[in-house]
Motif scaffolding. Structure first.
Motif, short mmCIF file in Angstrom:
data_model
loop_
_atom_site.label_atom_id
_atom_site.label_comp_id
_atom_site.label_asym_id
_atom_site.label_seq_id
_atom_site.Cartn_x
_atom_site.Cartn_y
_atom_site.Cartn_z
N GLY A 1 0.83 -1.19 0.00
CA GLY A 1 0.00 0.00 0.00
C GLY A 1 0.86 1.24 0.00
O GLY A 1 2.05 1.21 -0.29
N VAL A 2 0.26 2.35 0.31
CA VAL A 2 0.94 3.63 0.36
C VAL A 2 0.91 4.10 1.81
O VAL A 2 -0.16 4.34 2.37
CB VAL A 2 0.28 4.66 -0.56
CG1 VAL A 2 1.01 5.99 -0.49
CG2 VAL A 2 0.24 4.15 -1.99
N ALA A 3 2.08 4.19 2.44
CA ALA A 3 2.16 4.54 3.85
C ALA A 3 1.45 5.88 4.11
O ALA A 3 1.59 6.82 3.33
CB ALA A 3 3.63 4.64 4.28
N PRO A 4 0.69 5.97 5.21
CA PRO A 4 0.49 4.95 6.25
C PRO A 4 -0.77 4.13 6.07
O PRO A 4 -1.26 3.54 7.03
CB PRO A 4 0.38 5.82 7.51
CG PRO A 4 -0.37 7.01 7.05
CD PRO A 4 0.10 7.26 5.63
N PHE A 5 -1.33 4.10 4.86
CA PHE A 5 -2.57 3.35 4.61
C PHE A 5 -2.24 2.13 3.77
O PHE A 5 -1.80 2.24 2.62
CB PHE A 5 -3.60 4.24 3.90
CG PHE A 5 -3.89 5.51 4.64
CD1 PHE A 5 -4.68 5.50 5.77
CD2 PHE A 5 -3.37 6.72 4.21
CE1 PHE A 5 -4.95 6.67 6.47
CE2 PHE A 5 -3.63 7.89 4.89
CZ PHE A 5 -4.42 7.86 6.02
N TYR A 6 -2.45 0.96 4.34
CA TYR A 6 -2.09 -0.28 3.69
C TYR A 6 -3.34 -1.10 3.40
O TYR A 6 -4.42 -0.85 3.94
CB TYR A 6 -1.13 -1.08 4.57
CG TYR A 6 0.15 -0.34 4.90
CD1 TYR A 6 1.14 -0.18 3.93
CD2 TYR A 6 0.36 0.21 6.15
CE1 TYR A 6 2.31 0.51 4.22
CE2 TYR A 6 1.54 0.90 6.45
CZ TYR A 6 2.50 1.04 5.47
OH TYR A 6 3.66 1.72 5.75
N ALA A 7 -3.16 -2.11 2.52
CA ALA A 7 -4.29 -2.95 2.15
C ALA A 7 -4.89 -3.64 3.36
O ALA A 7 -6.11 -3.86 3.44
CB ALA A 7 -3.83 -4.00 1.12
N LEU A 8 -4.04 -4.00 4.34
CA LEU A 8 -4.53 -4.63 5.56
C LEU A 8 -5.53 -3.73 6.28
O LEU A 8 -6.62 -4.18 6.68
CB LEU A 8 -3.35 -4.94 6.48
CG LEU A 8 -3.67 -5.48 7.87
CD1 LEU A 8 -4.25 -6.87 7.76
CD2 LEU A 8 -2.42 -5.48 8.74
N ASP A 9 -5.20 -2.46 6.41
CA ASP A 9 -6.10 -1.53 7.09
C ASP A 9 -7.37 -1.28 6.28
O ASP A 9 -8.45 -1.14 6.84
CB ASP A 9 -5.38 -0.20 7.35
CG ASP A 9 -4.11 -0.39 8.16
OD1 ASP A 9 -4.14 -1.20 9.10
OD2 ASP A 9 -3.11 0.27 7.85
N VAL A 10 -7.21 -1.22 4.96
CA VAL A 10 -8.38 -0.98 4.11
C VAL A 10 -9.37 -2.13 4.22
O VAL A 10 -10.59 -1.93 4.34
CB VAL A 10 -7.93 -0.78 2.65
CG1 VAL A 10 -9.14 -0.73 1.72
CG2 VAL A 10 -7.12 0.49 2.52
N LEU A 11 -8.88 -3.37 4.20
CA LEU A 11 -9.76 -4.52 4.32
C LEU A 11 -10.43 -4.58 5.68
O LEU A 11 -11.60 -4.94 5.80
CB LEU A 11 -8.99 -5.81 4.04
CG LEU A 11 -8.61 -6.06 2.59
CD1 LEU A 11 -7.67 -7.25 2.47
CD2 LEU A 11 -9.86 -6.30 1.75
N ALA A 12 -9.69 -4.22 6.74
CA ALA A 12 -10.28 -4.19 8.07
C ALA A 12 -11.39 -3.14 8.14
O ALA A 12 -12.47 -3.38 8.72
CB ALA A 12 -9.21 -3.91 9.12
N ALA A 13 -11.14 -1.97 7.54
CA ALA A 13 -12.17 -0.93 7.52
C ALA A 13 -13.37 -1.36 6.71
O ALA A 13 -14.53 -1.12 7.10
CB ALA A 13 -11.58 0.37 6.95
N PHE A 14 -13.13 -2.04 5.57
CA PHE A 14 -14.24 -2.53 4.76
C PHE A 14 -15.05 -3.58 5.52
O PHE A 14 -16.28 -3.64 5.40
CB PHE A 14 -13.73 -3.11 3.45
CG PHE A 14 -13.38 -2.07 2.43
CD1 PHE A 14 -13.76 -0.76 2.61
CD2 PHE A 14 -12.68 -2.40 1.28
CE1 PHE A 14 -13.45 0.21 1.67
CE2 PHE A 14 -12.38 -1.44 0.33
CZ PHE A 14 -12.76 -0.12 0.53
N ALA A 15 -14.37 -4.43 6.28
CA ALA A 15 -15.09 -5.45 7.06
C ALA A 15 -16.02 -4.80 8.07
O ALA A 15 -17.14 -5.28 8.30
CB ALA A 15 -14.09 -6.36 7.77
N LEU A 16 -15.59 -3.71 8.66
CA LEU A 16 -16.44 -3.00 9.62
C LEU A 16 -17.57 -2.25 8.91
O LEU A 16 -18.71 -2.23 9.39
CB LEU A 16 -15.60 -2.04 10.44
CG LEU A 16 -14.54 -2.68 11.34
CD1 LEU A 16 -13.70 -1.62 12.04
CD2 LEU A 16 -15.21 -3.58 12.39
#
Length: 491
Positions: free
Chosen positions: A62-77
């Protein structure tokens, strides 16, 4: 490594193309998950399974400080907002955790603002100090709304951390030992409870992964986290039964003590570096007292960073030094640590970056989670969460467990779900203290059964028997974790 770093040799056009591919993939997963009935489970699996397999390599896409891991976690919520949203501020099990998460988020905002204003490196990445507690609060609220049968289908995720160790070994890549140790510690805690319920597959598989991890990376902290989590979960499970300890338990305990004693005497004065699997670790431990070795210098360096962190925070005891503030440890006229290194202790880190109020709140939150899970240990899920929390706490004591993406998110998820006693019915969770005090006050009073369907014995001897582990849990508003298979069904 980020998309920009990996695409540098190919030019800016390739970087834009790679970023577009990541966006398309993420959106595809989101659309697919929303169309499915189990949207939340699919998205959380898409978030955590690659993390357990690839570790840091996946977490930094991803592009620091926003990574695919954080995006998927946000999408899950976001995909499950209609489920957990109405209960986010009313769920009784999370009221103290909710207050701590909001407080840490507020303290993080000012720390990041000050860090960016001072020009500290990676100050914006400090957002996870307050963002991940909020993620954990929302995720735990959603887990409490799930039915027991749903989580049982996703138990295979606990087998993935060991598969990740095997994959790393096969590819010849460096192993992120701290993160891997945390993943294996959580899996080992649940494996220990499953072992007490009659299934040893997960525990054996996880311990095999821990052995391979030790052979690949001779680190003390990760192995200690795994062993502490397994031992804590086993202890909680054994202490939940008021019956006498059976002979097989004593036999295995005595056999283990004899083997350890024989090895200790036989290897005294010998070179242990050539031992299989644990040779590197044994040599590292034996050299820890020698400051001229890498292992001994590492111990001194961490102690020096902790002392320096407490010294610097004296100037701003309430607000901390700010996100991204580096720690410079000077010895023999030169800097001993990396310029962007943190204190390598999450308890010290929260005090250092956010100030003493935030650090004390974080410490009380971890201690409160251990207390809640221990008091409710008669339920297998609570005993497993106790062991997992111990593993997280051990990792946090020796590494940046809560300050990095690939360790911080699973750590906060474990802490939040454990605090909420996800998978533990209300009668075994919130009423645990009252039931224990009532049983002690009235001699001979029957103790409530530890599991649904178990029969209580008179005189507080605990349940007579419990159905086999792995059966579905009756549907209910509070029975629905990633650990529901630990709870048996009603008879």
């Amino acid at each position: 490594m980020s998309i920009a770093d990996s695409a540098a040799p190919f030019g800016s056009g390739f970087s834009v193309f790679a970023a577009g591919c990541v966006v398309v993939c993420v959106l595809s997963v989101l659309v697919l998950a929303v169309c499915l009935r189990g949207a939340g489970w699919v998205l959380w699996a898409a978030c955590l399974v690659p993390l357990f397999l690839l570790g840091r390599t996946y977490a930094t896409v991803g592009v620091a400080p926003f990574y695919a891991l954080d995006v998927l976690a946000a999408f899950a919520l976001l995909a499950t907002l209609h489920t957990w949203g109405p209960r986010a501020f009313t769920e009784r099990r999370l009221r103290r955790f909710r207050a701590a998460a909001v407080g840490l988020a507020a303290m993080t905002c000012q720390a990041v603002y000050r860090g960016m204003g001072a020009g500290y490196p990676d100050a914006l990445k400090g957002l996870i100090l307050g963002l991940y507690p909020v993620f954990g609060w929302c995720a735990a609220t959603w887990f409490l709304t799930r039915r027991g049968g749903e989580a049982g289908r996703w138990q295979w995720v606990l087998y993935v951390p060991t598969a990740g160790v095997v994959l790393t070994w096969a590819l010849g890549d460096p192993l992120p030992a701290a993160a891997t140790g945390l993943y294996l510690a959580v899996a080992g805690a649940f494996g220990a409870q499953l072992k007490l319920r009659g299934s040893s597959r997960l525990l054996v598989w996880t311990l095999a992964g821990a052995a391979l991890m030790t052979a690949l990376a001779s680190k003390r902290g990760p192995l200690l986290a795994v062993l502490a989590a397994v031992a804590a979960a086993t202890l909680a499970g054994r202490c939940s039964s008021r019956g006498p300890v059976r002979l097989p338990v004593l036999t295995w305990g005595v056999a283990t003590a004899v083997v350890v004693g024989v090895l200790g005497v036989g290897l005294t004065g010998r070179d242990v570096g050539g031992l299989p699997v644990v040779g590197g670790l044994a040599a590292r431990v034996s050299a820890s007292e020698d400051a001229s070795t890498e292992a001994g210098a590492n111990v001194d360096l961490r102690l020096g960073m902790w002392r320096e962190a407490f010294r610097e925070v004296r100037e701003e005891p309430l607000l901390g030094v700010g996100a991204g503030h580096p720690i410079e440890v000077i010895g023999h006229g030169e800097q001993l640590n990396a310029p962007r290194a943190g204190p390598h202790n999450s308890f010290v880190g929260y005090v250092y970056y956010l100030g003493w109020p935030a650090g004390i709140a974080f410490l009380l939150l971890v201690a409160g989670t251990l207390g809640r899970t221990w008091r409710a240990r008669r339920h297998p899920a609570a005993a497993a969460w106790f062991g997992a929390t111990v593993g997280v706490a051990v990792t946090a004591s020796t590494n940046v467990a809560f300050e990095t993406t690939y360790i911080g998110l699973p750590s906060w998820l474990v802490l939040a779900c454990a605090f909420a006693l996800v998978g533990v019915p209300p009668r075994d969770g919130e009423a645990a203290d009252a039931r224990t005090s009532d049983a002690r006050a009235v001699p001979g009073a029957p103790v409530a059964p530890a599991f649904p369907g178990a029969r209580a014995r008179p005189g507080g001897e605990g349940p007579r028997s419990a159905p086999p582990l792995g059966t579905a849990v009756p549907a209910g508003p509070h029975v629905s974790p990633a650990t529901a298979r630990l709870a048996p069904s009603r008879s």
